[in-house]
Write a protein that holds these residues in place. Structure first.
Motif, PDB file in Angstrom:
ATOM      1  N   ARG A  26       0.833  -1.206   0.000  1.00 38.43           N
ATOM      2  CA  ARG A  26       0.000   0.000   0.000  1.00 38.43           C
ATOM      3  C   ARG A  26       0.876   1.269   0.000  1.00 38.43           C
ATOM      4  NH1 ARG A  26      -4.072  -2.002   4.838  1.00 38.43           N
ATOM      5  NH2 ARG A  26      -5.416  -3.354   3.579  1.00 38.43           N
ATOM      6  N   TRP A  27       1.979   1.198   0.753  1.00 42.70           N
ATOM      7  CA  TRP A  27       2.884   2.343   0.840  1.00 42.70           C
ATOM      8  C   TRP A  27       4.312   1.891   0.524  1.00 42.70           C
ATOM      9  CZ3 TRP A  27       2.399   6.245   5.469  1.00 42.70           C
ATOM     10  CH2 TRP A  27       1.150   6.877   5.421  1.00 42.70           C
ATOM     11  N   LEU A  28       5.034   2.753  -0.198  1.00 39.55           N
ATOM     12  CA  LEU A  28       6.498   2.620  -0.307  1.00 39.55           C
ATOM     13  C   LEU A  28       7.094   3.858   0.348  1.00 39.55           C
ATOM     14  CD1 LEU A  28       9.170   1.399  -1.458  1.00 39.55           C
ATOM     15  CD2 LEU A  28       8.800   2.824  -3.473  1.00 39.55           C
ATOM     16  N   VAL A  29       7.782   3.638   1.448  1.00 39.18           N
ATOM     17  CA  VAL A  29       8.415   4.747   2.169  1.00 39.18           C
ATOM     18  C   VAL A  29       9.920   4.699   1.907  1.00 39.18           C
ATOM     19  CG1 VAL A  29       8.908   5.773   4.425  1.00 39.18           C
ATOM     20  CG2 VAL A  29       6.649   4.785   3.953  1.00 39.18           C
ATOM     21  N   VAL A  30      10.439   5.772   1.321  1.00 41.20           N
ATOM     22  CA  VAL A  30      11.878   5.863   1.062  1.00 41.20           C
ATOM     23  C   VAL A  30      12.552   6.448   2.302  1.00 41.20           C
ATOM     24  CG1 VAL A  30      13.688   6.842  -0.381  1.00 41.20           C
ATOM     25  CG2 VAL A  30      11.497   6.168  -1.403  1.00 41.20           C
ATOM     26  N   ALA A  31      13.397   5.653   2.948  1.00 41.18           N
ATOM     27  CA  ALA A  31      14.207   6.141   4.084  1.00 41.18           C
ATOM     28  C   ALA A  31      15.353   6.950   3.495  1.00 41.18           C
ATOM     29  CB  ALA A  31      14.721   4.972   4.909  1.00 41.18           C
TER      30      ALA A  31
ATOM     31  N   PHE B  86       7.709  12.572   6.185  1.00 39.48           N
ATOM     32  CA  PHE B  86       7.717  12.326   7.626  1.00 39.48           C
ATOM     33  C   PHE B  86       9.115  12.596   8.191  1.00 39.48           C
ATOM     34  CE2 PHE B  86       4.487   9.639   5.721  1.00 39.48           C
ATOM     35  CZ  PHE B  86       3.370   9.919   6.508  1.00 39.48           C
ATOM     36  N   PRO B  87       9.175  13.130   9.421  1.00 37.43           N
ATOM     37  CA  PRO B  87      10.487  13.458  10.001  1.00 37.43           C
ATOM     38  C   PRO B  87      11.339  12.236  10.336  1.00 37.43           C
ATOM     39  CG  PRO B  87       8.729  13.799  11.605  1.00 37.43           C
ATOM     40  CD  PRO B  87       8.065  13.524  10.297  1.00 37.43           C
ATOM     41  N   THR B  88      10.685  11.102  10.662  1.00 35.03           N
ATOM     42  CA  THR B  88      11.419   9.878  11.006  1.00 35.03           C
ATOM     43  C   THR B  88      10.719   8.665  10.400  1.00 35.03           C
ATOM     44  OG1 THR B  88      10.171   9.470  13.037  1.00 35.03           O
ATOM     45  CG2 THR B  88      12.144  10.879  13.217  1.00 35.03           C
ATOM     46  N   ILE B  89      11.441   7.572  10.358  1.00 34.54           N
ATOM     47  CA  ILE B  89      10.816   6.321   9.894  1.00 34.54           C
ATOM     48  C   ILE B  89       9.720   5.900  10.855  1.00 34.54           C
ATOM     49  CG2 ILE B  89      11.236   3.882   9.401  1.00 34.54           C
ATOM     50  CD1 ILE B  89      14.069   4.601   8.581  1.00 34.54           C
ATOM     51  N   GLY B  90       9.985   6.070  12.160  1.00 27.22           N
ATOM     52  CA  GLY B  90       8.974   5.716  13.167  1.00 27.22           C
ATOM     53  C   GLY B  90       7.682   6.478  12.980  1.00 27.22           C
ATOM     54  N   ALA B  91       7.791   7.777  12.629  1.00 30.26           N
ATOM     55  CA  ALA B  91       6.594   8.585  12.396  1.00 30.26           C
ATOM     56  C   ALA B  91       5.827   8.079  11.178  1.00 30.26           C
ATOM     57  CB  ALA B  91       6.988  10.047  12.208  1.00 30.26           C
ATOM     58  N   ALA B  92       6.558   7.684  10.138  1.00 26.69           N
ATOM     59  CA  ALA B  92       5.916   7.150   8.938  1.00 26.69           C
ATOM     60  C   ALA B  92       5.185   5.849   9.254  1.00 26.69           C
ATOM     61  CB  ALA B  92       6.962   6.923   7.844  1.00 26.69           C
ATOM     62  N   VAL B  93       5.827   4.972  10.017  1.00 27.63           N
ATOM     63  CA  VAL B  93       5.217   3.686  10.385  1.00 27.63           C
ATOM     64  C   VAL B  93       3.964   3.920  11.232  1.00 27.63           C
ATOM     65  CG1 VAL B  93       5.555   1.575  11.726  1.00 27.63           C
ATOM     66  CG2 VAL B  93       7.378   2.387  10.213  1.00 27.63           C
ATOM     67  N   SER B  94       4.072   4.819  12.205  1.00 33.95           N
ATOM     68  CA  SER B  94       2.923   5.096  13.085  1.00 33.95           C
ATOM     69  C   SER B  94       1.734   5.620  12.287  1.00 33.95           C
ATOM     70  CB  SER B  94       3.321   6.111  14.158  1.00 33.95           C
ATOM     71  OG  SER B  94       4.333   5.587  14.981  1.00 33.95           O
ATOM     72  N   HIS B  95       1.986   6.521  11.341  1.00 35.73           N
ATOM     73  CA  HIS B  95       0.901   7.075  10.540  1.00 35.73           C
ATOM     74  C   HIS B  95       0.288   5.999   9.634  1.00 35.73           C
ATOM     75  CE1 HIS B  95      -1.400  10.393   8.899  1.00 35.73           C
ATOM     76  NE2 HIS B  95      -1.146   9.956   7.665  1.00 35.73           N
ATOM     77  N   TYR B  96       1.157   5.148   9.091  1.00 34.72           N
ATOM     78  CA  TYR B  96       0.639   4.063   8.245  1.00 34.72           C
ATOM     79  C   TYR B  96      -0.277   3.150   9.055  1.00 34.72           C
ATOM     80  CZ  TYR B  96       0.581  -0.306   5.572  1.00 34.72           C
ATOM     81  OH  TYR B  96       0.168  -1.439   4.915  1.00 34.72           O
ATOM     82  N   LEU B  97       0.112   2.808  10.285  1.00 35.49           N
ATOM     83  CA  LEU B  97      -0.689   1.906  11.127  1.00 35.49           C
ATOM     84  C   LEU B  97      -1.999   2.571  11.551  1.00 35.49           C
ATOM     85  CD1 LEU B  97       2.135   0.348  13.361  1.00 35.49           C
ATOM     86  CD2 LEU B  97       0.933  -0.725  11.450  1.00 35.49           C
TER      87      LEU B  97
ATOM     88  N   VAL C  88      -3.681   4.757   9.632  1.00 39.46           N
ATOM     89  CA  VAL C  88      -4.530   4.870   8.438  1.00 39.46           C
ATOM     90  C   VAL C  88      -5.067   3.512   7.989  1.00 39.46           C
ATOM     91  CG1 VAL C  88      -4.536   5.515   5.990  1.00 39.46           C
ATOM     92  CG2 VAL C  88      -3.398   6.983   7.679  1.00 39.46           C
ATOM     93  N   HIS C  89      -4.249   2.471   8.145  1.00 47.12           N
ATOM     94  CA  HIS C  89      -4.622   1.158   7.603  1.00 47.12           C
ATOM     95  C   HIS C  89      -4.826   0.151   8.735  1.00 47.12           C
ATOM     96  CE1 HIS C  89      -3.786   2.397   3.486  1.00 47.12           C
ATOM     97  NE2 HIS C  89      -2.665   2.960   3.929  1.00 47.12           N
ATOM     98  N   ASP C  90      -5.820  -0.696   8.539  1.00 49.55           N
ATOM     99  CA  ASP C  90      -6.129  -1.737   9.531  1.00 49.55           C
ATOM    100  C   ASP C  90      -5.202  -2.924   9.286  1.00 49.55           C
ATOM    101  OD1 ASP C  90      -7.266  -3.260  11.461  1.00 49.55           O
ATOM    102  OD2 ASP C  90      -9.017  -3.845  10.252  1.00 49.55           O
ATOM    103  N   VAL C  91      -4.099  -2.962  10.049  1.00 46.03           N
ATOM    104  CA  VAL C  91      -3.065  -3.975   9.843  1.00 46.03           C
ATOM    105  C   VAL C  91      -2.821  -4.700  11.154  1.00 46.03           C
ATOM    106  CG1 VAL C  91      -0.642  -4.364   9.262  1.00 46.03           C
ATOM    107  CG2 VAL C  91      -1.962  -2.651   8.010  1.00 46.03           C
ATOM    108  N   GLU C  92      -2.722  -6.021  11.068  1.00 50.80           N
ATOM    109  CA  GLU C  92      -2.376  -6.802  12.264  1.00 50.80           C
ATOM    110  C   GLU C  92      -0.866  -6.719  12.472  1.00 50.80           C
ATOM    111  OE1 GLU C  92      -3.776 -10.774  12.227  1.00 50.80           O
ATOM    112  OE2 GLU C  92      -5.879 -10.227  11.849  1.00 50.80           O
ATOM    113  N   TRP C  93      -0.483  -5.964  13.470  1.00 49.08           N
ATOM    114  CA  TRP C  93       0.958  -5.763  13.726  1.00 49.08           C
ATOM    115  C   TRP C  93       1.178  -5.460  15.199  1.00 49.08           C
ATOM    116  CZ3 TRP C  93       5.648  -6.380  11.830  1.00 49.08           C
ATOM    117  CH2 TRP C  93       6.710  -5.671  12.392  1.00 49.08           C
ATOM    118  N   GLU C  94       2.087  -6.196  15.782  1.00 53.17           N
ATOM    119  CA  GLU C  94       2.444  -5.941  17.170  1.00 53.17           C
ATOM    120  C   GLU C  94       3.966  -5.869  17.260  1.00 53.17           C
ATOM    121  OE1 GLU C  94       1.007  -7.390  21.566  1.00 53.17           O
ATOM    122  OE2 GLU C  94       1.352  -8.942  20.054  1.00 53.17           O
ATOM    123  N   ASP C  95       4.448  -4.734  17.753  1.00 53.33           N
ATOM    124  CA  ASP C  95       5.885  -4.512  17.875  1.00 53.33           C
ATOM    125  C   ASP C  95       6.419  -5.271  19.085  1.00 53.33           C
ATOM    126  OD1 ASP C  95       8.482  -3.147  18.413  1.00 53.33           O
ATOM    127  OD2 ASP C  95       7.818  -1.951  16.705  1.00 53.33           O
TER     128      ASP C  95
END
Length: 573
Positions: A484-489, A546-557, A559-566
């Motif tokens: 759904r998303w490609l995030v370039v670090a 996004f300012p950080t990769i973590g911020a991008a991941v948080s926003h993606y989670l 917006v999208h209903d994804v089964e993910w547990e860190d």
């Protein structure tokens, strides 16, 4: 006035000169002159020029650099590293005419000096840093080998005619086997070489002077020139060099320009390294651009006063330091002492044997050879070691000028290759490790379903833009889940050009066709400003940065209903 003082560091030193320094500078200058005389003559002979011009090329640069040079104790003059370059230009063009050879060499000095001055004024002192250490080792080892081979016939008391180092080596071997060796000359030469090599560990001893004086005394006392045919320097022409513009013909222009450029590159590469080393030791700060101007002014002046290309010296500068030099007045005293010799006692060195001069050059060439650090490079990165060997072989087989050209071409290719095919990685979350990491390094790392984190480890420019696009699409294609998303670090991306900007737009369109959103994390503000100029910010949307990769991941989670547990969430339970 302050502006002019910047370009004339010698005047600033004179203004601040302390009386207590005078005794040290005068004594160091006299000690330095005793070494400069045989070395200057030897390097002139090694360059295919009459020995007297080595003294001309010593006097003028010392005086000029004292005015324009920023280093307090750096010593300039004829150098073994340049001998092979000069020889490679003047011998084929001069046809055995010494006057023509001197004219060609002088014009090379003018070309080199002009290039250095223009580069210094344009603040291009960084350019020599573009050659990597293995490449510098390669061409310098090749030059050292070329110089050493060129002096072997003089060391053994015969002459040869050949073209190129390898052919010369074969001709030398044949001459020795045919019995052409003058054993008296060989004895003098080998004895001088042995003395220099054995005593060189004693830094405070004028080793070269001791060896050369001993050889000269032996030749004079035993009358070896007359009885055994040992060739000697002969009387020097009395007087000082005069102003003479070296006019060359149209056919000589291209070889002299190429040779002058090669001299400029080699001489400034050596001078900048030596200058920085002594500045650090003495607690000074040296401007590399002013160093380039000082070196250029010295070369330009020596070319106009019957000299030839010069550089800094890694063997004579330590002599000046050990003798107690405080400022460039040491060089001025050394230059005046040599001038006094030419005016008052030009016959003093008439019994100096050519074999001893060859020994001086060979000892200097041996000092140029780098082996220890190449062993280290071989252990840690073998492809760079073999790069160095290719440069060495290029100089030895093709000749010095083509060999240096090959070294520069390899350096450019190496630079472009690193940027053209840089490292990239897909990132995942490894349990127990903070952050997001290369999944090839962490095979157990988990990827967030529908999200591809793609890191690009280089600037984005025309040469690698298409490769970036290919790798990004490949990362999407290999994702274990529909993307759904490609995030370039993008933290390593330090710049982007128009070609790369257009390619990013094409990538965004290709991803949108697959219902995939292109986003960026950790993009530097100057790079983001460029994307704005290219119109990409409007195309992608501000919310895709996004300012950080973590911020991008948080926003993606969010917006999208994804089964993910860190794993960090698991440990908090």
């Amino acid at each position: 006035m302050k502006h002019w003082m910047r370009w004339l560091p010698g005047l600033d030193t004179l203004r601040r000169y302390e009386a207590a320094w005078l005794r040290h500078d005068v004594l160091a200058g006299l000690v330095l002159a005793a070494m400069l005389i045989p070395v200057g003559i030897a390097y002139a002979e090694a360059s295919g020029l009459p020995g007297i011009y080595g003294l001309y090329a010593t006097i003028i640069p010392l005086l000029v650099y004292a005015l324009f040079g920023p280093s307090r104790i750096l010593v300039l003059g004829p150098d073994s590293a340049l001998a092979a370059i000069i020889l490679g230009v003047v011998v084929p063009l001069s046809g055995g005419d010494p006057v023509r050879a001197v004219t060609l060499a002088a014009m090379m000095a003018i070309v080199s000096g002009t290039i250095c001055i223009l580069a210094g004024v344009a603040r291009l002192g960084f350019v020599t840093e573009l050659l990597s250490k293995p490449i510098r080792y390669g061409y310098m080892n090749g030059i050292a080998l070329t110089v050493l081979i060129s002096q072997l016939p003089k060391l053994f008391g015969f002459s040869i005619e050949s073209d190129g180092p390898l052919r010369s080596l074969w001709a030398i071997a044949r001459a020795i086997l045919d019995g052409k060796t003058n054993w008296a000359a060989a004895g003098i030469g080998l004895g001088t070489l042995a003395a220099i090599l054995l005593l060189q560990g004693y830094k405070r001893l004028p080793v070269i002077l001791i060896a050369v004086v001993g050889a000269t005394a032996a030749v004079a006392a035993l009358d070896l020139a007359t009885r055994y045919g040992v060739t000697v320097l002969g009387p020097l022409a009395p007087g000082l060099p005069g102003l003479a513009v070296p006019w060359i013909g149209p056919a000589d222009v291209i070889p002299v320009l190429i040779g002058g450029c090669a001299v400029a590159m080699v001489s400034f590469a050596d001078t900048s390294v030596l200058s920085r080393a002594y500045a650090a030791r003495l607690g000074d700060k040296v401007d590399p651009n002013q160093e380039m101007v000082g070196l250029g002014a010295a070369n330009l002046a020596t070319g106009l006063f019957q000299g030839f290309p010069i550089s800094s010296s890694g063997s004579r500068t330590p002599v000046a330091e050990a003798a107690g030099a405080r400022t460039q007045l040491t060089s001025v005293v050394g230059a005046l002492a040599i001038a006094f010799l030419l005016l008052v006692a030009p016959n003093l060195l008439q019994h100096l044997p050519n074999a001893a001069l060859a020994a001086v050059v060979i000892a200097a060439a041996i000092g140029l050879i780098e082996i220890t650090d190449l062993k280290r490079i071989y252990r840690i990165q073998r492809w760079e070691f073999w790069l160095s060997i290719v440069c060495l072989v290029g100089v030895a087989v093709l000749g010095v000028i083509p060999g240096i050209g090959l070294a520069i071409a390899i350096a450019i290719a190496e630079f472009l290759w690193d940027g053209w095919r840089p490292h990239s990685a897909v990132l995942g979350r490894a349990d127990g490790v903070k952050g997001y990491h290369d999944i090839t390094r962490y095979p157990d790392a988990r990827q967030i379903p529908g999200l591809v984190l793609f890191r690009w480890d280089a600037p984005l420019f025309f040469a690698n833009a298409e490769f970036f696009k290919e790798r990004a699409l490949d990362a999407v294609a290999k994702s274990p889940t529909p993307v759904r998303w490609l995030v370039v670090a993008a933290e390593p991306v330090t710049s982007v050009d128009v070609t790369a900007g257009d390619t990013l737009a094409e990538l965004d369109e290709a991803l949108h066709a697959q219902s995939i959103e292109l986003c960026f994390a950790e993009l530097k503000d100057p790079v983001k400003d460029k994307l704005k100029q290219f119109g990409l910010l409007a195309q992608l949307g501000e919310n895709c940065f996004f300012p950080t990769i973590g911020a991008a991941v948080s926003h993606y989670l969010e917006v999208h209903d994804v089964e993910w547990e860190d794993w960090e969430d698991q440990t908090k339970r």
